[in-house]
Design an enzyme around this catalytic site. Sequence first.
Site, PDB file in Angstrom:
ATOM      1  N   ARG A 237       0.816  -1.216   0.000  1.00 21.34           N
ATOM      2  CA  ARG A 237       0.000   0.000   0.000  1.00 21.34           C
ATOM      3  C   ARG A 237       0.853   1.272   0.000  1.00 21.34           C
ATOM      4  O   ARG A 237       0.578   2.191  -0.773  1.00 21.34           O
ATOM      5  CB  ARG A 237      -0.987  -0.026   1.165  1.00 21.34           C
TER       6      ARG A 237
ATOM      7  N   ASN B 211      -6.602  -2.817   1.549  1.00 22.86           N
ATOM      8  CA  ASN B 211      -6.550  -4.275   1.580  1.00 22.86           C
ATOM      9  C   ASN B 211      -7.958  -4.828   1.735  1.00 22.86           C
ATOM     10  O   ASN B 211      -8.786  -4.243   2.458  1.00 22.86           O
ATOM     11  CB  ASN B 211      -5.722  -4.768   2.771  1.00 22.86           C
TER      12      ASN B 211
END
Length: 857
Positions: A21, A39
């Site tokens: 990320r 996620n």
Amino acid sequence: MLNEFRALIKLSGRVQGVGFRPFVYRLAEKYGIKGYVLNNMGGVEIDAEGTENALADFIKSLDSDLEKPPLAIVNNKTVIFIEPVFYKDFKIKESDKTGGKDVKNIKNGKDVINTGLTIPSDIAICDKCLDELLNPSDRRYFYPFINCTDCGPRFTISKELPYDRVSTSMAKFKMCAECEAEYKNPLDRRFHAEPNGCFICGPEIEFILSSNLDAANAFKMDSDGQNGTEEGMSVTDKAEAEVEVLELKRLILEKSLNAVKSSIDLIKAGGIVCVKGIGGFHLMADASNDDALKLLRERKNRPKKPFAVMFKDLSETLKYAYTDNISAALIKSKERPICLLKDKGKLSYYVNCGLKDIGAFLPYAPLHYIIFDLFNGVLVATSANIGGEPIVKDNIEALSKLKGIADGFLIHNRDILRRCDDSVIKTDAAAAVAGGGSSGRYFFIRRSRGYVPEPLSLPFPLKRNVLAAGAFFKNTFALAYGGAGGESRIILSQHNGDLDNIAGFENFRENINDFEKFYNFKPDVIVCDAHPSYENTKWAKEYAKEKGIKCLPLQHHRAHIISCMAENGIGLNEEVFGTAFDGTGYGGDGTIWGGEFFKGNYRDLKKIGSFKKFRLIGGEKAVKSPGRILLGILLGFFGEKEGLNGISGGLKVISNLTGFSEKDINNFFKMWSGGINSPYTSSCGRIFDAVSCLCGFKGDITYEGEAAVYLEDLCGVSGEKDCFKYSINYEDDKDKDFFTVNYNPMFGEIVQTILDNNDNVKNIDSNGLKYIKPDIDMMYKNIAGKFINTLVMIIKNAALSAKCKNVCLSGGVFQNTLLRNKTSLILKENGFNVYFNEKIPTNDGGISLGQAVYGGL
């Protein structure tokens, strides 16, 4: 704004817990992309807006090997272009545990398994963290749990997906202000490093002497109250708090160092210390101290089985073992497996009791490096367990079970949620000593920490979800998803060990329950070994009945061959010739198989040949007695026609060959001739044991494979092609569909060689008779080498007869590197495509893969 384009991007694979990320965030900054990343149960979802060119470059960079995090693997990437909504910035959002759109697929395990979503395995400390760990000016100097998004524990501390701190055993540790700032900064390498912590807010270690141990007051640290400075404090209060924090850090560091120093002092004094690691505990002792290792063997009831040895670094390893580029790369890899290397014989004899190989590995946990910074030597680091039981992972469990083995315990209060033994890899490249040849290949003996739960891909889809219960010994189980087009993926469990004890079987059941919950997995079918008496076979049948699904038994050796086919990407309709050589496997005819030949494809794998069957005198007792195995073969050779007097010299000769008294042989003959507790077997592994006995291995084996390793060590590196006599006989001259390998001529030659050697004496003293025997050791080496050559020729001739281009070889016998190399060489010279298990164990640890594929098809 009118030129904005928007894409909804979904990525799956190893994309959680690896800094993916923040990587996406940095790419968004680089290309001026707006939107978000998060996620979910499917992997990583990105909603991205930008100009056409910027968005195209952004999407292309997402799975670029040059840019993505080192631990990340993208298995699938889907991009859907939709109408823009004109985001103002780019954000990293909280994880979506529902998975967003397709909840049904999540419940069935589709998004988790079939897309290959998984968390990373447990990875060794990275170079950046190691530099900080050993830097006295760093705030994490000697912090035993240092990590970042590029390293550290993942699999063993995770409760569920998505991979977030609240879903790990770190949830109970509230981060201090400094750690939380790192954790929340997308540009920091510890952004969402879920095990992040420090001396102030993270786990702690403690040392306990066994002599001071009180089970009622077993160590249990509490992290409550270990918080950083609070918001809203005055400048003065904050300054005072910072001083208190620094003092607290100094005290914790001192306590931590004292704990390690106490452990080292105990080891230096010849003691044994039980050390809590990543996937469980190690029993550690000085690898140069004979008395310490003899004591460890005595307490652990492990007479001869080799111990693994941990070295400080590669340069230290080179002092004690031979390596080359292949083995050096393996031992330094982020997975940090135990590698079997050629031993230089400079450590205590009791490390490996004289074997040629040594199991070597490097530190992988920060605590290991702290230990070696204070200990100038080499450490035995063997799995902490009791005789065949699973590795110990919990503090209370360790203190109660191992207090009779360890003199002290170095423990910590970060929970290990999954037992995960060290992986073991064998490389024949390491055998290239003194100019010896090598293929440079390596393969797994045990696939566990560092590699699990990495999925294995198939080149074809499976039809249904499968739970594969695996083998009874060296157990792993597997989950496989089916039902969609394209590739399918299978996740093998960590090494569960043998299931012949209550603790091992309970661990097996607990781990299956854990995997099903972790991956939200519901099987449509369960596949088990065909042996009706194995506990996991009985369990599988009960499980199937409870769930209302089918339970499919699969013969052990067919599972071996299918595992080799699947690992090597053999197509659904491709035909193979398969050779399965191992010690034990329940056969379709009720006998014990282990020297089998097959031909066909995944759905129709027909047995076309076998080694000649012989009796195992005493059944299970014979498995640990090479002498009994040899006697069963000799009686089959000589006794059927001529009874016990079939060899010149009769009972005395048989007694010398097997190591049994003449009285015992008479009793065993009655069992053999009457079939009393003497089942038939075709096991090639047992034939190895019998030849080992002829080559000087007497008495019972103390661990599985001991006699086979003895024989392999005798062989050395040999280029000879001469072999013993044998015959391949077909049951019916008119029907060439099934053959039997008759090894009787081979044993006849070996026995005659030994008898001739015993009779070959020389008079070397003219003043009186003084006799010497020829070099017995050299004779044994020649027999061992010719035996391997004979097996190679048997496989080659059987393959030529089968007339099938693809040859798959599997089973524990193919852990013998000389057999692997010679077989591969001669088959390739004859135009065959040759395949072995390499990514999964060729022994029973790979059975579950074959079962999973079979059930899915």
